[in-house]
Write an enzyme that holds these catalytic residues in place. Structure first.
Site, PDB file in Angstrom:
ATOM      1  N   ARG A 281       0.819  -1.330  -0.009  1.00 46.30           N
ATOM      2  CA  ARG A 281       0.094   0.009   0.028  1.00 46.30           C
ATOM      3  C   ARG A 281       0.843   1.318   0.026  1.00 46.30           C
ATOM      4  NH1 ARG A 281      -5.660  -0.872   2.049  1.00 46.30           N
ATOM      5  NH2 ARG A 281      -5.983  -2.669   0.833  1.00 46.30           N
TER       6      ARG A 281
ATOM      7  N   ARG B 265      -3.323   6.765   1.264  1.00 46.97           N
ATOM      8  CA  ARG B 265      -3.954   7.810   2.042  1.00 46.97           C
ATOM      9  C   ARG B 265      -2.961   8.726   2.756  1.00 46.97           C
ATOM     10  NH1 ARG B 265      -9.173   4.659   3.303  1.00 46.97           N
ATOM     11  NH2 ARG B 265      -7.563   3.016   3.072  1.00 46.97           N
TER      12      ARG B 265
ATOM     13  N   ARG C 177      -6.700  11.567  -5.741  1.00 46.77           N
ATOM     14  CA  ARG C 177      -8.036  10.624  -5.575  1.00 46.77           C
ATOM     15  C   ARG C 177      -9.026  11.889  -5.643  1.00 46.77           C
ATOM     16  NH1 ARG C 177     -11.148   9.173  -1.533  1.00 46.77           N
ATOM     17  NH2 ARG C 177     -11.810   6.885  -1.269  1.00 46.77           N
TER      18      ARG C 177
ATOM     19  N   ASP D 195      -6.712  -3.026  -7.559  1.00 44.56           N
ATOM     20  CA  ASP D 195      -7.290  -3.586  -6.419  1.00 44.56           C
ATOM     21  C   ASP D 195      -7.350  -5.254  -6.656  1.00 44.56           C
ATOM     22  OD1 ASP D 195      -8.102  -2.854  -3.832  1.00 44.56           O
ATOM     23  OD2 ASP D 195      -9.594  -4.149  -4.199  1.00 44.56           O
TER      24      ASP D 195
ATOM     25  N   TYR E 274     -14.830 -12.222  -0.019  1.00 47.09           N
ATOM     26  CA  TYR E 274     -15.286 -10.930  -0.543  1.00 47.09           C
ATOM     27  C   TYR E 274     -16.600 -11.383  -1.312  1.00 47.09           C
ATOM     28  CZ  TYR E 274     -11.461  -8.266   1.383  1.00 47.09           C
ATOM     29  OH  TYR E 274     -10.695  -7.841   2.317  1.00 47.09           O
TER      30      TYR E 274
HETATM   31  O1  CP3 Z   1       0.302  -1.818  -2.506  1.00 48.28           O
HETATM   32  C1  CP3 Z   1      -0.017  -0.888  -3.218  1.00 48.28           C
HETATM   33  O2  CP3 Z   1       0.194   0.420  -3.158  1.00 48.28           O
HETATM   34  C2  CP3 Z   1      -0.805  -1.252  -4.486  1.00 48.28           C
HETATM   35  C3  CP3 Z   1      -2.249  -1.031  -4.355  1.00 48.28           C
HETATM   36  C4  CP3 Z   1      -3.147  -2.127  -3.680  1.00 48.28           C
HETATM   37  C5  CP3 Z   1      -4.580  -1.543  -3.244  1.00 48.28           C
HETATM   38  N1  CP3 Z   1      -5.268  -2.763  -2.783  1.00 48.28           N
HETATM   39  C6  CP3 Z   1      -4.872  -0.047  -3.392  1.00 48.28           C
HETATM   40  C7  CP3 Z   1      -5.981   0.232  -2.632  1.00 48.28           C
HETATM   41  C8  CP3 Z   1      -3.087  -3.282  -3.297  1.00 48.28           C
HETATM   42  C9  CP3 Z   1      -1.976  -4.384  -3.501  1.00 48.28           C
HETATM   43  C10 CP3 Z   1      -4.392  -3.798  -2.576  1.00 48.28           C
HETATM   44  C11 CP3 Z   1      -4.690  -5.054  -2.554  1.00 48.28           C
HETATM   45  C12 CP3 Z   1      -5.958  -5.349  -1.559  1.00 48.28           C
HETATM   46  N2  CP3 Z   1      -7.021  -4.596  -1.831  1.00 48.28           N
HETATM   47  C13 CP3 Z   1      -6.227  -6.248  -0.720  1.00 48.28           C
HETATM   48  C14 CP3 Z   1      -5.018  -7.480  -0.232  1.00 48.28           C
HETATM   49  C15 CP3 Z   1      -3.966  -6.584   0.623  1.00 48.28           C
HETATM   50  C16 CP3 Z   1      -4.321  -6.304   1.686  1.00 48.28           C
HETATM   51  O3  CP3 Z   1      -4.009  -5.223   2.122  1.00 48.28           O
HETATM   52  O4  CP3 Z   1      -4.818  -6.876   2.559  1.00 48.28           O
HETATM   53  C17 CP3 Z   1      -7.084  -6.520  -0.126  1.00 48.28           C
HETATM   54  C18 CP3 Z   1      -8.090  -7.375   0.702  1.00 48.28           C
HETATM   55  C19 CP3 Z   1      -8.104  -5.475  -0.880  1.00 48.28           C
HETATM   56  C20 CP3 Z   1      -9.725  -5.091  -1.033  1.00 48.28           C
HETATM   57  C21 CP3 Z   1      -9.769  -3.595  -0.546  1.00 48.28           C
HETATM   58  N3  CP3 Z   1      -9.381  -2.602  -1.228  1.00 48.28           N
HETATM   59  C22 CP3 Z   1     -10.099  -3.330   0.655  1.00 48.28           C
HETATM   60  C23 CP3 Z   1     -10.424  -4.011   1.863  1.00 48.28           C
HETATM   61  C24 CP3 Z   1     -10.005  -1.650   0.769  1.00 48.28           C
HETATM   62  C25 CP3 Z   1     -10.742  -0.827   1.664  1.00 48.28           C
HETATM   63  C26 CP3 Z   1      -9.631  -0.514   2.628  1.00 48.28           C
HETATM   64  C27 CP3 Z   1      -9.823   0.658   3.413  1.00 48.28           C
HETATM   65  O5  CP3 Z   1      -8.681   0.856   4.214  1.00 48.28           O
HETATM   66  O6  CP3 Z   1     -10.645   1.662   3.300  1.00 48.28           O
HETATM   67  C28 CP3 Z   1      -9.675  -1.529  -0.440  1.00 48.28           C
HETATM   68  C29 CP3 Z   1      -9.619   0.125  -1.076  1.00 48.28           C
HETATM   69  C30 CP3 Z   1      -7.863   0.232  -1.360  1.00 48.28           C
HETATM   70  N4  CP3 Z   1      -7.156  -0.363  -2.150  1.00 48.28           N
HETATM   71  C31 CP3 Z   1      -7.437   1.489  -1.133  1.00 48.28           C
HETATM   72  C32 CP3 Z   1      -6.123   1.591  -1.762  1.00 48.28           C
HETATM   73  C33 CP3 Z   1      -5.091   2.503  -1.907  1.00 48.28           C
HETATM   74  C34 CP3 Z   1      -7.770   2.746  -0.204  1.00 48.28           C
HETATM   75  C35 CP3 Z   1      -8.895   3.387  -1.309  1.00 48.28           C
HETATM   76  C36 CP3 Z   1      -9.007   5.049  -1.043  1.00 48.28           C
HETATM   77  O7  CP3 Z   1      -9.851   5.033  -0.386  1.00 48.28           O
HETATM   78  O8  CP3 Z   1      -8.303   5.577  -1.555  1.00 48.28           O
END
Ligand code: CP3
Length: 350
Positions: free
Chosen positions: A26, A30, A39, A76, A153
């Site tokens: 990540r 944010r 964003r 994602d 999911y």
């Molecule tokens: O690592 C990176 O920088 C690359 C981008 C990346 C994102 N999601 C961007 C993202 C990667 C590799 C993921 C993987 C992902 N997504 C996983 C597996 C890894 C982990 O963290 O466990 C999972 C379970 C998801 C599903 C997902 N996407 C969730 C549960 C959420 C909400 C999380 C939250 O904190 O609100 C997301 C959204 C998401 N994916 C964000 C980002 C930067 C936040 C989005 C935002 O509001 O800007």
């Protein structure tokens, strides 16, 4: 294109390096004000993923600030279930949700097979664009969720704490769960191979929820499908190896099994001592990890001492990629990340 900085690839292949490579799960996110700005320009998270120029921009943002040794595609894991027909959306503050859920045999049968080049052209375009913008400065990581993690999911319809519906399916009607996981393994293999063709130099499979299973169920419902994927991946492009990383959060109990998957490296969460992990599986695979992401809330001295302790525990051996044990959280200060990245390089300089 020859890589100017290949210490990440070298570490994954257990070759000698000048210092330990580091990146952060990540890393585009944010905690960075410039991410929040981009964003906002895109409107929402999914629109950001689908806009090639803006997805490229946010991927590069952390690399402008810090000496990371890798970039990771901004996207994602839930893109696959979205185009299989479930309809992904993010409701503000509540995380991901699906319009349709998968609960019975017919729901599984109704899922579309995916063709990444057309159904997920925005992902392929982002990989191409980021790869070209990087110009070989550092390797680009492509990624996917594991079939089990995606299934959690798809069956629950959203994030879950008790995994009630997905475990009910696995334990009551394993044949339906296997049909779902089988379709997902095919989709993930195709998806990762398309990212490799488009320019990804490394791929990582995120098995965020494998660790909620029992030992036997982990093998049956998660690891077996990741193995199948690893076997189906393109492992070389233009004479360059494409390493594969498997990250099962809370998978510390099963490292020997995971190391037998055929992957080049295992991602570790922070609950296991990396030196013990290395003694158990270091002969077979490289290790990636594993500082507690919450350590980034501590002061600079404490972050440095933790980095030193993890480096010391791993010892002077090939095959270590420094990372957090899970993704960085939104409230971390950007200065803490600088302390983290610089101390990995400085304290590991050979
Ligand atoms: O690592 C990176 O920088 C690359 C981008 C990346 C994102 N999601 C961007 C993202 C990667 C590799 C993921 C993987 C992902 N997504 C996983 C597996 C890894 C982990 O963290 O466990 C999972 C379970 C998801 C599903 C997902 N996407 C969730 C549960 C959420 C909400 C999380 C939250 O904190 O609100 C997301 C959204 C998401 N994916 C964000 C980002 C930067 C936040 C989005 C935002 O509001 O800007």
């Amino acid at each position: 294109m020859a890589l100017k900085n290949d210490r990440f690839i070298r570490a994954l292949l257990k070759q000698p390096v000048d210092c330990t490579p580091v990146w952060m799960m990540r890393q585009a996110g944010r905690y960075l004000p410039e991410y929040r700005e981009t964003r906002a320009k895109a409107g929402d998270f999914l629109s950001l993923c689908k806009n090639t120029d803006l997805a490229t921009e946010v991927t590069l943002q952390p690399l402008r600030r810090y000496d990371f040794d890798a970039a990771i595609l901004f996207s994602d894991i839930l893109t696959i279930p979205d185009v299989m027909g479930l309809g992904l959306y993010f409701s503000e503050g509540e995380g991901p949700k699906f319009k349709k859920v998968v609960r019975c045999e017919k729901d599984v049968a109704d899922l579309h097979a995916i063709k990444t080049e057309t159904d997920l052209d925005y992902v392929v375009n982002a990989v191409r664009s980021i790869h070209s913008a990087l110009g070989g400065s550092v390797p680009l990581i492509g990624f996917s969720g594991s079939p089990w993690t995606l299934a959690t999911y798809m069956v629950e319809g959203q994030s879950t704490k008790d995994f009630r519906h997905v475990k009910t399916m696995a334990y009551n009607t394993p044949e339906i769960m296997h049909a779902l996981l089988d379709k997902l393994a095919t989709a993930v293999t195709e998806y990762l191979n398309a990212q490799i063709v488009a320019g990804a130099e490394v791929v990582q499979i995120f098995d965020t929820w494998g660790g909620v299973l029992s030992t036997a169920a982990y093998q049956e419902f998660s690891l077996n499908y990741m193995k199948k994927i690893v076997q189906g991946l393109t492992r070389e492009r233009d004479g360059q190896k494409i390493p594969v990383i498997l990250f099962t959060k809370n998978g510390g109990l099963w490292l020997e099994n995971i190391a037998d998957s055929g992957a080049d490296a295992l991602g570790l969460d922070w609950t296991i001592d990396i030196g013990i992990a290395r003694e158990r599986v270091g002969g077979k695979v490289a290790l990636q990890g594993n500082m507690d992401p919450a350590m980034l809330f501590a002061n600079a001295k404490r972050i440095q001492s933790e980095v030193k302790s993890i480096l010391g525990s791993f010892g002077d051996h090939p095959g270590h990629v420094f990372n957090l044990g899970h993704g960085i959280t939104p409230n971390v200060s950007p200065d803490a990340v600088k302390t983290f990245v610089d101390s990995v390089h400085e304290l590991s300089r050979r």
